[in-house]
Structure formats: C-alpha cells, structure tokens
Design a protein around this motif. Structure first.
Motif, PDB file in Angstrom:
ATOM      1  N   LYS A   1       0.842  -1.179   0.000  1.00 59.91           N
ATOM      2  CA  LYS A   1       0.000   0.000   0.000  1.00 59.91           C
ATOM      3  C   LYS A   1       0.886   1.240   0.000  1.00 59.91           C
ATOM      4  O   LYS A   1       1.830   1.347   0.789  1.00 59.91           O
ATOM      5  CB  LYS A   1      -0.917   0.010   1.227  1.00 59.91           C
TER       6      LYS A   1
ATOM      7  N   PHE B   1       0.836   5.224   0.576  1.00 60.95           N
ATOM      8  CA  PHE B   1       0.011   6.218   1.242  1.00 60.95           C
ATOM      9  C   PHE B   1       0.142   7.569   0.537  1.00 60.95           C
ATOM     10  O   PHE B   1       1.117   7.837  -0.164  1.00 60.95           O
ATOM     11  CB  PHE B   1       0.410   6.331   2.716  1.00 60.95           C
ATOM     12  N   CYS B   2      -0.830   8.428   0.761  1.00 59.33           N
ATOM     13  CA  CYS B   2      -0.883   9.705   0.041  1.00 59.33           C
ATOM     14  C   CYS B   2       0.330  10.574   0.334  1.00 59.33           C
ATOM     15  O   CYS B   2       0.804  11.301  -0.524  1.00 59.33           O
ATOM     16  CB  CYS B   2      -2.166  10.443   0.381  1.00 59.33           C
ATOM     17  N   TRP B   3       0.874  10.499   1.541  1.00 65.23           N
ATOM     18  CA  TRP B   3       2.059  11.288   1.858  1.00 65.23           C
ATOM     19  C   TRP B   3       3.231  10.898   0.966  1.00 65.23           C
ATOM     20  O   TRP B   3       4.011  11.707   0.535  1.00 65.23           O
ATOM     21  CB  TRP B   3       2.455  11.099   3.320  1.00 65.23           C
TER      22      TRP B   3
ATOM     23  N   SER C   1       7.287   3.079   4.460  1.00 66.33           N
ATOM     24  CA  SER C   1       6.594   4.363   4.396  1.00 66.33           C
ATOM     25  C   SER C   1       6.915   5.212   5.620  1.00 66.33           C
ATOM     26  O   SER C   1       7.612   4.786   6.546  1.00 66.33           O
ATOM     27  CB  SER C   1       5.087   4.136   4.308  1.00 66.33           C
TER      28      SER C   1
ATOM     29  N   VAL D   1       4.455   6.184   7.545  1.00 63.51           N
ATOM     30  CA  VAL D   1       3.229   6.005   8.317  1.00 63.51           C
ATOM     31  C   VAL D   1       3.456   4.919   9.362  1.00 63.51           C
ATOM     32  O   VAL D   1       3.941   3.832   9.041  1.00 63.51           O
ATOM     33  CB  VAL D   1       2.047   5.636   7.402  1.00 63.51           C
TER      34      VAL D   1
ATOM     35  N   CYS E   1       2.584   1.923  11.742  1.00 63.06           N
ATOM     36  CA  CYS E   1       1.641   0.802  11.863  1.00 63.06           C
ATOM     37  C   CYS E   1       1.479   0.494  13.349  1.00 63.06           C
ATOM     38  O   CYS E   1       2.383  -0.020  13.988  1.00 63.06           O
ATOM     39  CB  CYS E   1       2.144  -0.420  11.101  1.00 63.06           C
TER      40      CYS E   1
ATOM     41  N   VAL F   1      -3.284   1.269  10.633  1.00 67.74           N
ATOM     42  CA  VAL F   1      -2.618   2.574  10.561  1.00 67.74           C
ATOM     43  C   VAL F   1      -3.588   3.637  11.092  1.00 67.74           C
ATOM     44  O   VAL F   1      -4.713   3.327  11.494  1.00 67.74           O
ATOM     45  CB  VAL F   1      -2.168   2.897   9.124  1.00 67.74           C
TER      46      VAL F   1
ATOM     47  N   HIS G   1      -5.673   7.237   7.057  1.00 64.92           N
ATOM     48  CA  HIS G   1      -5.276   6.309   6.005  1.00 64.92           C
ATOM     49  C   HIS G   1      -6.131   5.049   6.089  1.00 64.92           C
ATOM     50  O   HIS G   1      -6.768   4.776   7.105  1.00 64.92           O
ATOM     51  CB  HIS G   1      -3.802   5.937   6.134  1.00 64.92           C
ATOM     52  N   ARG G   2      -6.113   4.295   5.046  1.00 71.35           N
ATOM     53  CA  ARG G   2      -6.796   3.007   5.051  1.00 71.35           C
ATOM     54  C   ARG G   2      -5.814   1.901   5.400  1.00 71.35           C
ATOM     55  O   ARG G   2      -4.662   1.921   4.967  1.00 71.35           O
ATOM     56  CB  ARG G   2      -7.428   2.734   3.682  1.00 71.35           C
ATOM     57  N   ASP G   3      -6.305   0.927   6.163  1.00 74.32           N
ATOM     58  CA  ASP G   3      -5.449  -0.184   6.585  1.00 74.32           C
ATOM     59  C   ASP G   3      -5.038  -1.030   5.386  1.00 74.32           C
ATOM     60  O   ASP G   3      -5.765  -1.135   4.392  1.00 74.32           O
ATOM     61  CB  ASP G   3      -6.185  -1.059   7.598  1.00 74.32           C
TER      62      ASP G   3
END
Length: 442
Positions: free
Chosen positions: A170, A172-174, A211, A213, A215, A292, A296-298
C-alpha cells in the motif's frame, strides 16, 4: 406444578449426533394430579427458519408513499416425525391419572440434514418435542433441542491442504506527495487453508514498512460470515460478519521491518456451511490487518478459510515425515474430539440453545492413550459412510393396550424422505381405567 417432563438421550447426555446417525432416548412424564387429555404426541424434527424486519417506504392504495416495517422470512423442513404414544388424533377424552410415564423413542437423522446453528437472524434447529393434548385447556408442550453435525473431512478436498501465500502493498498519500517514501509491504504465509476447532492456525507475517506512516498493530482475525436468505415477501439476503478469534501481533514503526511467527487458536464454532440448507450459509475468512492511523486506510490481506470436523492429516502429523496420507488409519492416530458449546452468544429470537461442535486437541498430540472406550458419551466421528444409509421399512412397536397412531407430514417440494419414528411403549399406573367421554374440567 402439575406436570414435569424430562427428555433424555441414550448414552449421550449433551445430545450431539452426526447426520445419518440414530437419535434415541426416553421421555419421562410425571403428573401430580389427574389430567383430562386427548393424547400425547412425540415429535422428532429438524428445520431451518430466518426472519428479520426492515424499515421501508412504499406506496399505499392511494399512491402515497408511506413508511412501514416489512418482515422478511423463510423456512425449510428437513424431517418431522410425529406419533401419538397415548390416545389418537381427534380421539375420545381420557383421564391421565397421576403418576410417572415413560415413552422411549428412536429415529434416524437423515444423512443430508444440515448442521445445527443458532444465529442472529435465523436458526437450524433439531429437537424432540412432547405435546400433551389437553381438553378445553392450553396444551402442555415440552421441548429438548439436540445438536446435529454434518461430517466434513478436510482431507477429501485437495484445496483444503494447500498453503496460503500472498504479498500486497500500500502506498500512502504522503508518499505520493513527497515522492521519497516507499510503500508498506506485507507478506503472509499459512501452511493450510483449513482447520478444525481446537487447532492452532500457524502463520508467518513479514511487514516491511518503508513508508512514513506508523503501523500501530498487526492483527490476525478469523471472521465468520452468515448469509440469510428470505423467500417472503421476496427473495432477499441479509449478512452478518462476526469475529471468532483474533491475535494482536504488535506494532511496526515507520521505515522499519518486522516478522511475526505466531498462531491463532480456533474456538468451538460451526463448520463451514455451504450445502444442505438453502436459506442459511456460513463462510469463514482469515484476515490479516496492518492497522494505521484513521486518515489512512489499513493494509488488509484476506483468504477464504474452511472450518471442518476432521483435521488435515498433515497438520496433526507435522512432527513426522509425510510421504502420503493414510486416510484409513488416520482415525486411529487422532485423539477423539470433545464437543463444546459455540463460542458466540448470538441467538435467534428466544432460542437460548447453544449447539456443540467437535473440538480437537490443539497441540497435535497423537491419541493412542486416548482411544480407550471411555468417551462413550459422545458420537464417534467418521470420515465418510462406507455404504449408503438406509432406513428400516416400517418400525413397529410392541403390543400395547392402546394402538399407536402415526401422523405423516405432508410431502413438500425439496424435502427429504421421512424416516419413521419408533416409540417402544409406555407405562401406566396400576389399576388405570379409561373414563367415559362425558368429562368435565380437571
């Protein structure tokens, strides 16, 4: 209390049977005072029903939209065997004197009767019921549910023995905005795509969090999905998803990597139900979640998973070299299961009965010492019938002072052939005599 009724099963105190086996027992009816009755009926039956309500908007007879509550329902009858053990349908009035009465019974559960289930919006129910047909009063009704299990040998389907393996990632947008962060990558390995209650589902998780992000937790869950189908007023489905077991493995901080080698303990739960019942289905999913933050989506990886009643041979013999699967000798090597109540607490309307399902040893221990004939209280599991099961042509009861009348259920489309319910007899107090038909209230 004027009457007490106890329904007991022969050598089976919890009432657990496999489809195709014989269910037998006795009804003990104790009356403390005389009763005016027309008869006593014992019924052994198995059926399924679903029912739920929804708030809907529809047009009335004047074409105006109106809010109302719609009830969706369906039912199926798999077997229903009824017999008068005292008196007869529409017969003369009699006085049932105070005393103790014993009515043995036995019948064959059809091989295609579905596994018992008590769910949120429906049930698959098997029971013995006793009705004392009263004169000018409410009938006395007594019921005792029992569990029916459809044998599901996991070794018979090659897909159940296959390992599970999947890699997913995945971004993420960042990471898309900054352009200098990698994805979160999760790899899952599970040795088998099935198990039985009581076993441990071992798994390997590698989470490479490249990432930025965090977890917060890596979770593993066994999810049960129940699908209910109505037939009236229209065909419609309702689904519920229930968490059966879970394991919290731990967190993985940003730009880090972690590996988890753990297991998921499977409690007592209904085996996968995809056949025999047309209005209730049960499926399982093994779900791996990299949790997460909420913005964000998991990252989620899912596998279809099968719950059976007989374990995969290799999962029990994991400590020995495996060259083949000697199915015929397998039953000698596996400890007999116990039969434990369903771990979930959902119930259909006022049904508080909890079915029991086979639970195998979770440590894979061989069972040479456990094969002593001390487990007679439970049914013996089997892989598959050696030959088609047949019913006796017409069981007969021993001679009795009263002729036993049989009431046959009307045949309906899709129903199985009805096996006969055999009632072996009953006892009456000494000196009992039938009274005249002109009887007042008792």
């Amino acid at each position: 209390m004027s009457s007490k009724c106890t329904i007991l099963f022969d050598n089976n105190p919890f009432g657990v049977y496999y489809a195709g086996q014989e269910v037998s027992g006795k009804v003990e009816l104790i009356t403390t005072r005389p009763k005016t009755v027309r008869g006593i009926i014992i019924t052994v039956s198995g059926f399924a029903e679903v029912r739920w309500t929804e708030h809907i908007t529809k047009q009335d007879t004047h074409g105006e939209r109106q809010k109302t509550i719609e009830t969706y329902s369906a039912s199926e009858i798999y077997y229903s065997n009824e017999r008068y053990v005292y008196g007869q349908s529409g017969g003369t009035q009699m006085v049932l004197a105070a005393g103790k009465y014993v009515f043995p019974f036995q019948t064959i559960i059809p091989p295609n009767a579905p596994t018992s289930l008590n769910g949120a919006w429906g049930q698959i129910h098997h029971e013995v019921s006793v009705v004392v047909d009263r004169v000018m009063r409410y009938n006395n009704i007594f019921k005792q549910p029992y569990t029916v299990i459809v044998p599901h040998d996991l070794n018979l389907n090659p897909s159940n023995v296959q390992p599970l393996h999947k890699i997913d990632e995945k971004v993420f947008c960042w990471s898309l905005c900054c352009g200098n962060q990698g994805p979160m990558v999760m790899e899952i390995k599970v040795p088998y795509a099935s198990c039985t209650p009581g076993q441990k589902v071992h798994f390997n998780i590698i989470l490479n969090n490249q990432s930025d992000v965090h977890c917060s937790d890596v979770k593993v869950r066994l999810m049960k999905k129940e699908v209910y189908t109505s037939r009236s007023p229209e065909t419609k489905t309702k689904e519920t998803e229930i968490k059966i077991a879970d394991n919290h493995c731990g967190e993985v901080i940003k730009r880090n990597k972690a590996e988890f080698n753990e297991y998921l303990q499977i409690p007592s739960t209904i085996p996968t139900l995809i056949g025999n019942c047309n209005i209730i289905k049960v499926h399982y999913t093994l779900k791996f979640i990299a949790k997460v933050s909420r913005i964000h989506r998991d990252l989620i990886i899912e596998f279809p998973f099968t719950i059976g009643t007989w374990p995969v041979y290799a999962s029990i013999m994991s400590n020995e070299p495996i060259t083949n699967q000697p199915i015929n000798n397998f039953s000698r090597l596996v400890a007999p299961p116990t039969y434990e109540e369903d771990v979930r607490s959902e119930q259909f309307e006022n049904n508080t009965f909890k079915p029991r399902y086979p639970v195998f040893l979770n440590d894979g221990t061989l069972a040479a010492a456990a094969l002593s004939p001390s487990n007679n209280s439970y049914p013996t599991p089997y892989l598959a019938p050696k030959s088609p099961l047949t019913y006796s042509a017409c069981p007969t009861a021993p001679p009795s002072a009263l002729a036993l009348q049989t009431k046959h259920e009307p045949a309906t489309k899709g129903h199985v052939e009805q096996p006969q319910l055999e009632v072996l007899g009953f006892s009456l107090p000494p000196g009992y005599e039938t009274t005249s038909t002109n009887i007042g209230w008792k």
